[in-house]
Scaffold this motif. Sequence first.
Motif, PDB file in Angstrom:
ATOM      1  N   LEU A 101      27.120  -0.206   8.674  1.00 56.24           N
ATOM      2  CA  LEU A 101      26.911   0.203   7.404  1.00 56.24           C
ATOM      3  C   LEU A 101      25.426  -0.106   7.075  1.00 56.24           C
ATOM      4  O   LEU A 101      24.985  -1.186   7.200  1.00 56.24           O
ATOM      5  N   TYR A 102      24.798   0.994   6.270  1.00 56.14           N
ATOM      6  CA  TYR A 102      23.534   0.802   5.955  1.00 56.14           C
ATOM      7  C   TYR A 102      23.629   0.645   4.318  1.00 56.14           C
ATOM      8  O   TYR A 102      23.982   1.514   3.717  1.00 56.14           O
ATOM      9  N   PHE A 103      23.027  -0.583   3.872  1.00 58.79           N
ATOM     10  CA  PHE A 103      22.852  -0.627   2.169  1.00 58.79           C
ATOM     11  C   PHE A 103      21.688  -0.620   1.842  1.00 58.79           C
ATOM     12  O   PHE A 103      20.675  -1.339   1.993  1.00 58.79           O
ATOM     13  N   VAL A 104      21.164   0.580   1.050  1.00 58.63           N
ATOM     14  CA  VAL A 104      19.911   0.998   0.852  1.00 58.63           C
ATOM     15  C   VAL A 104      19.474   1.202  -0.698  1.00 58.63           C
ATOM     16  O   VAL A 104      20.544   1.842  -1.179  1.00 58.63           O
ATOM     17  N   SER A 105      18.458   0.542  -1.202  1.00 61.85           N
ATOM     18  CA  SER A 105      18.124   0.848  -2.324  1.00 61.85           C
ATOM     19  C   SER A 105      16.760   1.042  -2.241  1.00 61.85           C
ATOM     20  O   SER A 105      15.740   0.426  -1.815  1.00 61.85           O
ATOM     21  N   SER A 106      16.479   2.211  -3.179  1.00 60.52           N
ATOM     22  CA  SER A 106      15.238   2.673  -3.081  1.00 60.52           C
ATOM     23  C   SER A 106      14.686   2.972  -4.638  1.00 60.52           C
ATOM     24  O   SER A 106      15.462   3.563  -5.017  1.00 60.52           O
ATOM     25  N   LYS A 107      13.655   2.338  -5.022  1.00 61.92           N
ATOM     26  CA  LYS A 107      13.137   2.123  -6.244  1.00 61.92           C
ATOM     27  C   LYS A 107      11.966   1.535  -6.472  1.00 61.92           C
ATOM     28  O   LYS A 107      11.446   0.831  -5.525  1.00 61.92           O
ATOM     29  N   ASP A 108      11.178   2.240  -7.723  1.00 61.42           N
ATOM     30  CA  ASP A 108       9.728   1.491  -7.812  1.00 61.42           C
ATOM     31  C   ASP A 108      10.026   0.248  -8.560  1.00 61.42           C
ATOM     32  O   ASP A 108       9.990   0.303  -9.851  1.00 61.42           O
ATOM     33  N   MET A 109      10.369  -0.848  -7.871  1.00 65.77           N
ATOM     34  CA  MET A 109      10.908  -2.125  -8.686  1.00 65.77           C
ATOM     35  C   MET A 109       9.644  -2.789  -9.318  1.00 65.77           C
ATOM     36  O   MET A 109       9.965  -3.503 -10.559  1.00 65.77           O
ATOM     37  N   LYS A 110       8.579  -2.646  -8.874  1.00 65.57           N
ATOM     38  CA  LYS A 110       7.329  -3.246  -9.474  1.00 65.57           C
ATOM     39  C   LYS A 110       7.067  -2.740 -10.881  1.00 65.57           C
ATOM     40  O   LYS A 110       6.925  -3.281 -11.707  1.00 65.57           O
ATOM     41  N   ARG A 111       7.196  -1.389 -10.835  1.00 64.24           N
ATOM     42  CA  ARG A 111       7.004  -0.541 -12.236  1.00 64.24           C
ATOM     43  C   ARG A 111       8.213  -1.162 -12.906  1.00 64.24           C
ATOM     44  O   ARG A 111       7.931  -1.103 -14.311  1.00 64.24           O
ATOM     45  N   GLU A 112       9.395  -1.132 -12.515  1.00 64.78           N
ATOM     46  CA  GLU A 112      10.641  -1.281 -13.401  1.00 64.78           C
ATOM     47  C   GLU A 112      10.375  -2.753 -13.732  1.00 64.78           C
ATOM     48  O   GLU A 112      10.493  -3.045 -15.149  1.00 64.78           O
ATOM     49  N   ALA A 113       9.965  -3.780 -13.023  1.00 68.38           N
ATOM     50  CA  ALA A 113       9.773  -5.108 -13.562  1.00 68.38           C
ATOM     51  C   ALA A 113       8.529  -5.299 -14.525  1.00 68.38           C
ATOM     52  O   ALA A 113       9.100  -5.886 -15.539  1.00 68.38           O
ATOM     53  N   LYS A 114       7.396  -4.565 -14.339  1.00 66.08           N
ATOM     54  CA  LYS A 114       6.593  -4.440 -15.504  1.00 66.08           C
ATOM     55  C   LYS A 114       6.819  -3.752 -16.692  1.00 66.08           C
ATOM     56  O   LYS A 114       6.628  -4.485 -17.720  1.00 66.08           O
ATOM     57  N   ASN A 115       7.786  -2.761 -16.601  1.00 67.60           N
ATOM     58  CA  ASN A 115       8.470  -2.159 -17.659  1.00 67.60           C
ATOM     59  C   ASN A 115       9.322  -3.382 -18.641  1.00 67.60           C
ATOM     60  O   ASN A 115       9.132  -3.465 -19.865  1.00 67.60           O
ATOM     61  N   ILE A 116       9.972  -3.735 -17.559  1.00 71.60           N
ATOM     62  CA  ILE A 116      10.960  -4.920 -18.268  1.00 71.60           C
ATOM     63  C   ILE A 116      10.155  -6.131 -19.195  1.00 71.60           C
ATOM     64  O   ILE A 116      10.567  -6.510 -20.263  1.00 71.60           O
TER      65      ILE A 116
END
Length: 442
Positions: free
Chosen positions: A124-139
């Motif tokens: 099984l491959y568990f994959v998460s793809s997201k611009d987390m840096k931008r999300e963290a900055k937005n938070i």
Amino acid sequence: MKKIKLFPKIFLYTFAIMSFLIIISHLLIYFIFPITYLENRKDSIKNTADILAESIDGLDKSFINKYLELFSKNNEVKVFIKNGAIDNEVNLENKIDINLDSENNSVIIEERSVKTREDENLVLYFVSSKDMKREAKNISLSFLPYTLIVSFIFSIAISYFYTKIIVSPIVEITKVTNNMMKLEKDALLKVKSYDEIGSLKNQINTLYIRLLGVIDDLDKKNKEIIELEKMKVEFLRSTSHELKTPLASLRIILENMKYNVGKYKDRDKYLSVSIETIDKLTKMTVEILKVSSFQELKDDKELLNINQEVKTILEDYMVLSNNKNIEINNFLDEEEIYMSKLALRKVLANLVSNAVKYSYANGKINIGVKNNYFFIENSCEPLNEKQIKESFDLFSGVEDKSSNGLGLFIVKNILLNYGINYKFEKSDIGMIFYFKLPNIYS
């Protein structure tokens, strides 16, 4: 800033420092939070993969497919099953919408192995793809403005109270020292602590108390000097006036002798009278100078035993008193007085001299203390009120060749110089002189 008062100056400094720290801390949060957020996201996906793999291990393959499909639809983490053959591996780039060349896109992949009920191994491959840096900055940007506002409000409040605590003792010292400059007697600082501020307040209070003491001493000395000068002026005025009489008499005698007028033709007789007058004036001048010096002895004080001084004086008059067969009764014990020894001896010598001189033959003299008054009493012809008053005048006995006219005048001036009350009055046997014994601690 040099012209700004201490309170706003410290407040601005404190607020500026706290504002700088607040801005630095928020900038650190803004830049560090994305990194920590990504690490936390990795840990979260790892835990999710562990839990999910454990929960589906040993289940039917078809159920696993449906479960993973449903899970992928409802979560940001997508799960894919890798086929057993390597050439049939999952093409992740096509399966999910990711750009592996993007620097802003963050891809997290976790791999887990499970067995189906049919004993088939699945990867099984568990994959998460997201611009987390931008999300963290937005938070972080969503709450940083509020934290900044709250932080600045707290910094203003803390700066105010901190400045007030620091400046309050200085403001109090300034206020009280302004009153000290006005020489207010009760202008003292309240000491509530034992730190450096408390120590400073104690030192200021001590200096101010000493300053008031010095000022009081100077005022006292100034008043004494003024009083002494007044006494000297009055003394010199009275002496200069009284000296004119014997000098005028002497001039008349000499002029009459010069022109052989009447009885003054007998020059030998009146030359003797003139010499006696000159000797008397010389003696008077010496006594006047002594009185003037006694007026300056006020600070030369010491604790004296009156009885010892009286015994010393009585020895000088023992022959004269024995010739007149005078009985002397000394009732003194250990009474003390605080004054100059020379001044006290001069007072006692004049009083004893007058008592011996004017006592009857076979009379008596009583010396002692009564109701805190020293007294000396002698048996003699009592004086009337006019005679008592004149006895203190300068040269009251000028016509008496055995007296220089300064006895009680000297006594009066010395006692007045020390502020000692006195009285001279009739007694049962003749006359008695009193003077009060002042408190030795005054």
